[in-house]
Design an enzyme around this catalytic site. Structure first.
Site, PDB file in Angstrom:
ATOM      1  N   TRP A  99      20.032  10.769  23.844  1.00 39.65           N
ATOM      2  CA  TRP A  99      18.879  10.433  24.688  1.00 39.65           C
ATOM      3  C   TRP A  99      19.331   9.982  26.067  1.00 39.65           C
ATOM      4  O   TRP A  99      18.751  10.388  27.075  1.00 39.65           O
ATOM      5  CB  TRP A  99      17.979   9.400  24.018  1.00 39.65           C
ATOM      6  CG  TRP A  99      17.395   9.938  22.758  1.00 39.65           C
ATOM      7  CD1 TRP A  99      17.615   9.506  21.485  1.00 39.65           C
ATOM      8  CD2 TRP A  99      16.499  11.065  22.630  1.00 39.65           C
ATOM      9  NE1 TRP A  99      16.927  10.277  20.579  1.00 39.65           N
ATOM     10  CE2 TRP A  99      16.242  11.236  21.253  1.00 39.65           C
ATOM     11  CE3 TRP A  99      15.908  11.950  23.546  1.00 39.65           C
ATOM     12  CZ2 TRP A  99      15.410  12.255  20.772  1.00 39.65           C
ATOM     13  CZ3 TRP A  99      15.077  12.956  23.067  1.00 39.65           C
ATOM     14  CH2 TRP A  99      14.836  13.102  21.689  1.00 39.65           C
ATOM     15  N   ASP A 165      15.326   2.144  28.000  1.00 36.51           N
ATOM     16  CA  ASP A 165      14.627   2.991  27.036  1.00 36.51           C
ATOM     17  C   ASP A 165      14.685   2.245  25.705  1.00 36.51           C
ATOM     18  O   ASP A 165      15.744   2.117  25.100  1.00 36.51           O
ATOM     19  CB  ASP A 165      15.344   4.350  26.945  1.00 36.51           C
ATOM     20  CG  ASP A 165      14.774   5.260  25.867  1.00 36.51           C
ATOM     21  OD1 ASP A 165      13.865   4.828  25.129  1.00 36.51           O
ATOM     22  OD2 ASP A 165      15.241   6.415  25.755  1.00 36.51           O
ATOM     23  N   LYS A 189       8.282   5.708  17.246  1.00 33.90           N
ATOM     24  CA  LYS A 189       9.339   5.146  16.405  1.00 33.90           C
ATOM     25  C   LYS A 189       9.098   3.705  15.984  1.00 33.90           C
ATOM     26  O   LYS A 189       9.773   3.238  15.088  1.00 33.90           O
ATOM     27  CB  LYS A 189      10.681   5.285  17.088  1.00 33.90           C
ATOM     28  CG  LYS A 189      11.120   6.735  17.034  1.00 33.90           C
ATOM     29  CD  LYS A 189      12.059   7.092  18.102  1.00 33.90           C
ATOM     30  CE  LYS A 189      12.263   8.586  18.144  1.00 33.90           C
ATOM     31  NZ  LYS A 189      12.504   9.040  19.495  1.00 33.90           N
TER      32      LYS A 189
HETATM   33  C1  PLP Z   1      12.934   9.848  20.452  1.00 31.73           C
HETATM   34  C2  PLP Z   1      13.550   9.236  21.615  1.00 31.73           C
HETATM   35  C3  PLP Z   1      13.290   9.682  22.917  1.00 31.73           C
HETATM   36  C4  PLP Z   1      12.393  10.867  23.194  1.00 31.73           C
HETATM   37  O1  PLP Z   1      11.077  10.514  23.024  1.00 31.73           O
HETATM   38  P1  PLP Z   1       9.897  11.562  23.278  1.00 31.73           P
HETATM   39  O2  PLP Z   1       8.707  10.658  23.207  1.00 31.73           O
HETATM   40  O3  PLP Z   1       9.963  12.564  22.166  1.00 31.73           O
HETATM   41  O4  PLP Z   1      10.088  12.176  24.595  1.00 31.73           O
HETATM   42  C5  PLP Z   1      13.883   9.039  23.967  1.00 31.73           C
HETATM   43  N1  PLP Z   1      14.704   7.993  23.771  1.00 31.73           N
HETATM   44  C6  PLP Z   1      14.995   7.526  22.543  1.00 31.73           C
HETATM   45  C7  PLP Z   1      15.909   6.356  22.374  1.00 31.73           C
HETATM   46  C8  PLP Z   1      14.428   8.133  21.430  1.00 31.73           C
HETATM   47  O5  PLP Z   1      14.706   7.678  20.207  1.00 31.73           O
END
Ligand code: PLP
Length: 357
Positions: A99, A165, A189
């Site tokens: 990511w 993030d 998540k």
């Molecule tokens: C899943 C994930 C993403 C991507 O998320 P999307 O909403 O599918 O764009 C980005 N960063 C992390 C840490 C993730 O686990």
């Protein structure tokens, strides 16, 4: 019967979210209309949006001077929006896996990136003790690495604006929001169903927006703050579901309680892995994620990995197959995961080992 769900995202959500969202889809508040059928500008939905923002601030103890947004495009669009809005010349990125690599790729469209990485050891640790150049516009980190299974548990002290993030460990521990210029993530998540992105942004940081770059309206943070996440039609059901998660987290003791449970679940599973003859965790101990527990079979048992996924499935443990880039297994134990879910997986591991080791 509900299975023991270890999917990495979309993932297990609370029973109250599933129940209340289903009810609202069939007949919202006895209005004789579904939440899918009413205007996002009506007073009923406006109240949901307002309450969701207020609960975010309350549950995460967000200080004054921050805005909370609910946007589309996933965390992946934030990878691009951040440099588009904030990268003047140079930004610092901590590369801890897939990511962060994707975030770096987008930043390179707009300026120079300085990167510290754990790629030298296949992303099995979290980089520490690095120097950050003084003249960077911001520092970007990924607090939990969903695919590699590493996580950082402290809120870093850095001089430049810190952007995180937190897609996959949001609300799993108390966070000192005042140390961040921005926190963002895809909801799927820990917060709700896929389809909405949360952004917590320090209003004073926005003043840094690059003046001489024209940014399309939908990609400007300022417009979404001004319009209260309603510049365009927001994903209404997703915001409703996020509110249900926040209500549920609050009712069970808030982020402190989430952290305690996360530690209990992770301790249980990691100790089962560490005490096993068959399974092994590739991640260094101090950086092991509480949310995504990555493990593989020791070399002499590698050929049994697919058998174990099947074996666990027969015991109602689903979603444990590892990411295709890592192999092996990954048990994602987000906020809605229970100790019982983890105990069921540990039992499956022990039974499989008894039969096969
Ligand atoms: C899943 C994930 C993403 C991507 O998320 P999307 O909403 O599918 O764009 C980005 N960063 C992390 C840490 C993730 O686990």
């Amino acid at each position: 019967m509900r299975k023991h769900i270890f999917n990495a995202g979309p993932c297990k959500l609370s029973d109250s979210l599933l129940k209340n969202t289903s009810d609202a889809i069939l007949d919202w508040n006895g209005m004789g209309q579904s939440i899918l059928e009413v205007s996002h500008r009506g007073k009923e939905f406006q109240a949901v949006m307002d309450e969701t923002v207020a609960l975010m601030k309350e549950v995460l103890s967000i200080p004054e001077g921050y805005s909370v947004l609910f946007l589309g495009g996933g965390a992946s669009l934030q990878f691009a929006m951040i440099p588009y809005n904030f990268l003047k010349t140079k930004a610092f990125y901590v590369n801890t896996g897939t990511w962060s690599s994707k975030a770096i790729k987008e930043a390179k469209f707009w300026g120079e990136t300085v990167v510290v990485s754990s790629e030298d050891k296949n992303f099995t640790y979290y980089p520490k003790g690095y120097d950050i150049p003084k003249d960077v516009d911001y520092v970007h980190i990924t607090t939990n690495n969903t695919i590699r299974g590493t996580e950082i548990f402290e809120d870093l002290d850095v001089k430049a604006p810190l952007i995180a993030d937190m897609s996959s460990d949001f609300l799993s521990r108390p966070v000192d929001v005042s140390k961040y210029a921005m926190i963002y993530g895809g909801a799927q998540k820990n917060l709700g169903p896929a389809g909405v992105t949360f952004v917590i942004i320090k209003d004073s940081f926005l003043e840094k927006i690059v003046a001489d770059r024209k940014i399309p309206t939908m990609l400007q943070y300022g417009i979404h703050i001004k319009e209260g996440s309603m510049y365009n039609t927001p994903p209404v059901v997703n915001v409703f579901a996020v509110r249900e998660t926040l209500k549920w987290v609050k009712s069970v003791g808030g982020v402190k309680a989430m952290e305690k449970l996360a530690k209990e679940r992770a301790d249980l599973l990691y100790s089962a892995i560490d005490n096993s003859k068959m399974f092994i965790c590739p991640v260094v101990k101090e950086d092991r994620s509480r949310m995504n527990i990555v493990f593989v079979m020791k070399d002499q048992y590698k050929d049994k990995e697919a058998d174990f996924v099947k074996f666990a499935g027969e015991r109602n443990c689903v979603g444990i197959k590892g990411h295709r880039s890592v192999g092996g297994f990954r048990a994602s134990t987000y906020n809605a995961s229970t100790i019982e879910d983890v105990k069921a997986l540990v039992k499956a591991m022990q039974d499989f080992e008894a039969q096969n080791a």
